[in-house]
Design a protein around this motif. Structure first.
Motif, PDB file in Angstrom:
ATOM      1  N   GLY B  17     -10.087  12.906  39.934  1.00  0.00           N
ATOM      2  CA  GLY B  17      -9.821  11.656  39.208  1.00  0.00           C
ATOM      3  C   GLY B  17      -9.853  10.444  40.123  1.00  0.00           C
ATOM      4  O   GLY B  17      -9.166   9.445  39.890  1.00  0.00           O
ATOM      5  N   GLU B  18     -10.691  10.524  41.184  1.00  0.00           N
ATOM      6  CA  GLU B  18     -10.734   9.432  42.176  1.00  0.00           C
ATOM      7  C   GLU B  18     -11.092   8.089  41.556  1.00  0.00           C
ATOM      8  O   GLU B  18     -10.733   7.043  42.090  1.00  0.00           O
ATOM      9  CB  GLU B  18     -11.742   9.750  43.294  1.00  0.00           C
ATOM     10  N   SER B  19     -11.791   8.134  40.421  1.00  0.00           N
ATOM     11  CA  SER B  19     -12.188   6.857  39.797  1.00  0.00           C
ATOM     12  C   SER B  19     -10.960   6.059  39.338  1.00  0.00           C
ATOM     13  O   SER B  19     -11.064   4.862  39.081  1.00  0.00           O
ATOM     14  CB  SER B  19     -13.118   7.110  38.611  1.00  0.00           C
ATOM     15  N   GLY B  20      -9.799   6.718  39.296  1.00  0.00           N
ATOM     16  CA  GLY B  20      -8.586   6.023  38.866  1.00  0.00           C
ATOM     17  C   GLY B  20      -7.715   5.539  40.019  1.00  0.00           C
ATOM     18  O   GLY B  20      -6.591   5.078  39.800  1.00  0.00           O
ATOM     19  N   LEU B  21      -8.232   5.619  41.249  1.00  0.00           N
ATOM     20  CA  LEU B  21      -7.394   5.241  42.398  1.00  0.00           C
ATOM     21  C   LEU B  21      -7.065   3.758  42.432  1.00  0.00           C
ATOM     22  O   LEU B  21      -6.123   3.337  43.097  1.00  0.00           O
ATOM     23  CB  LEU B  21      -8.068   5.667  43.713  1.00  0.00           C
ATOM     24  N   GLU B  22      -7.843   2.973  41.700  1.00  0.00           N
ATOM     25  CA  GLU B  22      -7.557   1.534  41.645  1.00  0.00           C
ATOM     26  C   GLU B  22      -6.517   1.200  40.576  1.00  0.00           C
ATOM     27  O   GLU B  22      -6.137   0.047  40.405  1.00  0.00           O
ATOM     28  CB  GLU B  22      -8.851   0.750  41.365  1.00  0.00           C
ATOM     29  N   ARG B  23      -6.077   2.204  39.826  1.00  0.00           N
ATOM     30  CA  ARG B  23      -5.070   1.964  38.784  1.00  0.00           C
ATOM     31  C   ARG B  23      -3.798   1.401  39.401  1.00  0.00           C
ATOM     32  O   ARG B  23      -3.408   1.792  40.502  1.00  0.00           O
ATOM     33  CB  ARG B  23      -4.692   3.284  38.096  1.00  0.00           C
ATOM     34  N   ASN B  24      -3.149   0.568  38.639  1.00  0.00           N
ATOM     35  CA  ASN B  24      -1.909  -0.017  39.083  1.00  0.00           C
ATOM     36  C   ASN B  24      -0.752   0.968  38.885  1.00  0.00           C
ATOM     37  O   ASN B  24      -0.707   1.655  37.866  1.00  0.00           O
ATOM     38  CB  ASN B  24      -1.660  -1.272  38.254  1.00  0.00           C
ATOM     39  N   ALA B  25       0.167   1.040  39.837  1.00  0.00           N
ATOM     40  CA  ALA B  25       1.363   1.876  39.681  1.00  0.00           C
ATOM     41  C   ALA B  25       2.593   0.973  39.739  1.00  0.00           C
ATOM     42  O   ALA B  25       2.764   0.218  40.688  1.00  0.00           O
ATOM     43  CB  ALA B  25       1.412   2.911  40.798  1.00  0.00           C
ATOM     44  N   ASN B  26       3.420   1.079  38.717  1.00  0.00           N
ATOM     45  CA  ASN B  26       4.579   0.177  38.638  1.00  0.00           C
ATOM     46  C   ASN B  26       5.924   0.876  38.693  1.00  0.00           C
ATOM     47  O   ASN B  26       6.926   0.262  39.011  1.00  0.00           O
ATOM     48  CB  ASN B  26       4.536  -0.618  37.327  1.00  0.00           C
ATOM     49  N   GLY B  27       5.951   2.142  38.326  1.00  0.00           N
ATOM     50  CA  GLY B  27       7.233   2.845  38.298  1.00  0.00           C
ATOM     51  C   GLY B  27       6.999   4.326  38.499  1.00  0.00           C
ATOM     52  O   GLY B  27       5.874   4.763  38.743  1.00  0.00           O
ATOM     53  N   VAL B  28       8.081   5.093  38.384  1.00  0.00           N
ATOM     54  CA  VAL B  28       7.973   6.546  38.588  1.00  0.00           C
ATOM     55  C   VAL B  28       8.705   7.242  37.457  1.00  0.00           C
ATOM     56  O   VAL B  28       9.781   6.794  37.037  1.00  0.00           O
ATOM     57  CB  VAL B  28       8.630   6.959  39.931  1.00  0.00           C
ATOM     58  N   TYR B  29       8.121   8.330  36.948  1.00  0.00           N
ATOM     59  CA  TYR B  29       8.827   9.136  35.959  1.00  0.00           C
ATOM     60  C   TYR B  29       8.743  10.599  36.397  1.00  0.00           C
ATOM     61  O   TYR B  29       7.659  11.077  36.747  1.00  0.00           O
ATOM     62  CB  TYR B  29       8.213   8.957  34.555  1.00  0.00           C
ATOM     63  N   ILE B  30       9.874  11.286  36.377  1.00  0.00           N
ATOM     64  CA  ILE B  30       9.911  12.682  36.836  1.00  0.00           C
ATOM     65  C   ILE B  30      10.423  13.566  35.713  1.00  0.00           C
ATOM     66  O   ILE B  30      11.549  13.380  35.241  1.00  0.00           O
ATOM     67  CB  ILE B  30      10.842  12.851  38.061  1.00  0.00           C
ATOM     68  N   CYS B  31       9.603  14.505  35.254  1.00  0.00           N
ATOM     69  CA  CYS B  31      10.026  15.418  34.189  1.00  0.00           C
ATOM     70  C   CYS B  31       8.951  16.471  33.976  1.00  0.00           C
ATOM     71  O   CYS B  31       7.772  16.221  34.206  1.00  0.00           O
ATOM     72  CB  CYS B  31      10.225  14.626  32.895  1.00  0.00           C
ATOM     73  N   ASP B  32       9.392  17.662  33.553  1.00  0.00           N
ATOM     74  CA  ASP B  32       8.437  18.742  33.297  1.00  0.00           C
ATOM     75  C   ASP B  32       8.317  19.093  31.824  1.00  0.00           C
ATOM     76  O   ASP B  32       7.563  19.982  31.460  1.00  0.00           O
ATOM     77  CB  ASP B  32       8.858  20.001  34.076  1.00  0.00           C
ATOM     78  N   LEU B  33       9.100  18.429  30.979  1.00  0.00           N
ATOM     79  CA  LEU B  33       9.017  18.677  29.529  1.00  0.00           C
ATOM     80  C   LEU B  33       8.093  17.635  28.903  1.00  0.00           C
ATOM     81  O   LEU B  33       8.392  16.438  28.938  1.00  0.00           O
ATOM     82  CB  LEU B  33      10.403  18.584  28.891  1.00  0.00           C
ATOM     83  N   LEU B  34       6.986  18.105  28.364  1.00  0.00           N
ATOM     84  CA  LEU B  34       5.938  17.163  27.962  1.00  0.00           C
ATOM     85  C   LEU B  34       6.370  16.218  26.850  1.00  0.00           C
ATOM     86  O   LEU B  34       6.038  15.038  26.877  1.00  0.00           O
ATOM     87  CB  LEU B  34       4.679  17.935  27.545  1.00  0.00           C
ATOM     88  N   SER B  35       7.126  16.711  25.874  1.00  0.00           N
ATOM     89  CA  SER B  35       7.570  15.840  24.794  1.00  0.00           C
ATOM     90  C   SER B  35       8.533  14.771  25.306  1.00  0.00           C
ATOM     91  O   SER B  35       8.585  13.659  24.798  1.00  0.00           O
ATOM     92  CB  SER B  35       8.279  16.635  23.702  1.00  0.00           C
ATOM     93  N   TRP B  36       9.303  15.150  26.311  1.00  0.00           N
ATOM     94  CA  TRP B  36      10.247  14.205  26.901  1.00  0.00           C
ATOM     95  C   TRP B  36       9.469  13.102  27.621  1.00  0.00           C
ATOM     96  O   TRP B  36       9.788  11.920  27.513  1.00  0.00           O
ATOM     97  CB  TRP B  36      11.190  14.945  27.861  1.00  0.00           C
ATOM     98  N   VAL B  37       8.440  13.530  28.326  1.00  0.00           N
ATOM     99  CA  VAL B  37       7.582  12.559  29.022  1.00  0.00           C
ATOM    100  C   VAL B  37       6.925  11.640  27.989  1.00  0.00           C
ATOM    101  O   VAL B  37       6.912  10.413  28.147  1.00  0.00           O
ATOM    102  CB  VAL B  37       6.497  13.284  29.860  1.00  0.00           C
ATOM    103  N   MET B  38       6.412  12.237  26.925  1.00  0.00           N
ATOM    104  CA  MET B  38       5.756  11.446  25.873  1.00  0.00           C
ATOM    105  C   MET B  38       6.696  10.361  25.347  1.00  0.00           C
ATOM    106  O   MET B  38       6.290   9.250  25.075  1.00  0.00           O
ATOM    107  CB  MET B  38       5.364  12.348  24.683  1.00  0.00           C
ATOM    108  N   ALA B  39       7.967  10.720  25.193  1.00  0.00           N
ATOM    109  CA  ALA B  39       8.914   9.783  24.588  1.00  0.00           C
ATOM    110  C   ALA B  39       9.384   8.712  25.568  1.00  0.00           C
ATOM    111  O   ALA B  39       9.728   7.607  25.148  1.00  0.00           O
ATOM    112  CB  ALA B  39      10.121  10.549  24.049  1.00  0.00           C
TER     113      ALA B  39
END
Lengths: 143, 112
Positions: B17-39
Motif C-alpha cells: 500500500g505504498e501509494s498511501g504513504l503520503e496520507r495524512n495521519a492525525n491520531g491513533v486508534y488501538i483495537c482488535d474488534l472490528l465493529s468497535w473500530v468501525m464505531a
C-alpha cells in the motif's frame, strides 16, 4: 436528483469479498457529492449489515436507495432468522463462533452500530425464513 | 504528519500500500474488534492491531484511516497485502506491542 437504486448480492462465508458492497456504496455516495458525515454513517451501517450476512446468514442482499430526502439501506437474508431480536440488539451479545471471534468479529456491536447510524431503523426476523432490516438516513440541508 | 514520515522516523517496515504513504495521519486508534473500530476510529487515524486478515483493509478504507500497523510481528495474509495495495492503505509491520507503538506515536507528537 432522481431516485437511485443499487443491489448487491452477499454470499454466506465469503470473507474474501466481504466489505466490497459497502465500499461500492461509499463510492456511489461520494460521487453524488454527499457530505462526509452522512457517508460515514451509511458506510458503517452498510458494512455491519454486510458482515452480518456473511457471518450469520445463508446469504442475502444489500440494497441501497437514494432519493432527494434520504438514503435507505435494505438488508435482507434467506435465514436462518434471529431467535431473540431484542437480545440481538443488545450491545455485546453475539452468537458468533470462536473462529469468527478470533478474526475480530462477533463483538456484539453490529446491530447496535447499525441502529446508531440510522435515523430510522427497523428489523423483522422470522425463524427459518430470514431477517429483514431497513435503515434510513435523512438528508439535511448541506448533506 | 504523513504515514511515510512516521514509518521513516520509527523505522517501521512498510509491507504494501505504498501509494498511501503520503496520507495524512492525525491520531491513533488501538483495537482488535472490528465493529468497535468501525464505531469509534476517526478518519486519518493510524490503526494499531494484531488482526491481519484481509477484512481489516475494508474497515480502514471505509473509515479512511491513514494506515494499519500490525504489531507484535503478527503474521499477515497474502490477501491482506494484495487488498491494501489496491486500496492504497499502507500495511506496516512492527515487532513492538501496541503500547510501545503508542508511546512512540505520542513522542512524535501525533494526536496532540
Amino acid at each position: 436528483m432522481d431516485n437511485i437504486r443499487y443491489d448487491f448480492e452477499i454470499e454466506k462465508d465469503d470473507f474474501e469479498r466481504a466489505g466490497e458492497a459497502s465500499s461500492s456504496i461509499k463510492k456511489i455516495l461520494r460521487q453524488l457529492g454527499l457530505n462526509s458525515g452522512i457517508i460515514r454513517r451509511v458506510a458503517i451501517a452498510a458494512y455491519e449489515a454486510e458482515m452480518n450476512l456473511v457471518i450469520h446468514s445463508n446469504g442475502g442482499s444489500i440494497v441501497i436507495e437514494i432519493d432527494p430526502r434520504k438514503v435507505t439501506i435494505f438488508a435482507n437474508d434467506k435465514g436462518p432468522g434471529i431467535k431473540d431480536v431484542k437480545l440481538a440488539m443488545k450491545e455485546g451479545y453475539s452468537t458468533a463462533s470462536d473462529r469468527i471471534r478470533e478474526m475480530g468479529f462477533g463483538a456484539g456491536m453490529g446491530l447496535p452500530n447499525m441502529k446508531k447510524c440510522s435515523d430510522d431503523f427497523s428489523i423483522k426476523s422470522i425463524l427459518k425464513e430470514g431477517t429483514f432490516i431497513v435503515m434510513k438516513m435523512f438528508l439535511k440541508d448541506g448533506d | 504528519m504523513t504515514v511515510g514520515e512516521i514509518c521513516d522516523k520509527l523505522n517501521l517496515e512498510v509491507l504494501s500500500g505504498e501509494s498511501g504513504l503520503e496520507r495524512n495521519a492525525n491520531g491513533v486508534y488501538i483495537c482488535d474488534l472490528l465493529s468497535w473500530v468501525m464505531a469509534h476510529a476517526q478518519k486519518d487515524d493510524v490503526w494499531i492491531t494484531i488482526q491481519s486478515h484481509s477484512n481489516i483493509v475494508a474497515v480502514a478504507s471505509l473509515l479512511e484511516l491513514s494506515c494499519i500497523i500490525i504489531c507484535e510481528d503478527a503474521e499477515i495474509e497474502d490477501e491482506t497485502v494484495r487488498k491494501s495495495a489496491i486500496e492504497g492503505i499502507p500495511i506496516v509491520s512492527s515487532k513492538k506491542s501496541a503500547f510501545e507503538l503508542a508511546k512512540d506515536m505520542v513522542n512524535l507528537g501525533l494526536g496532540s
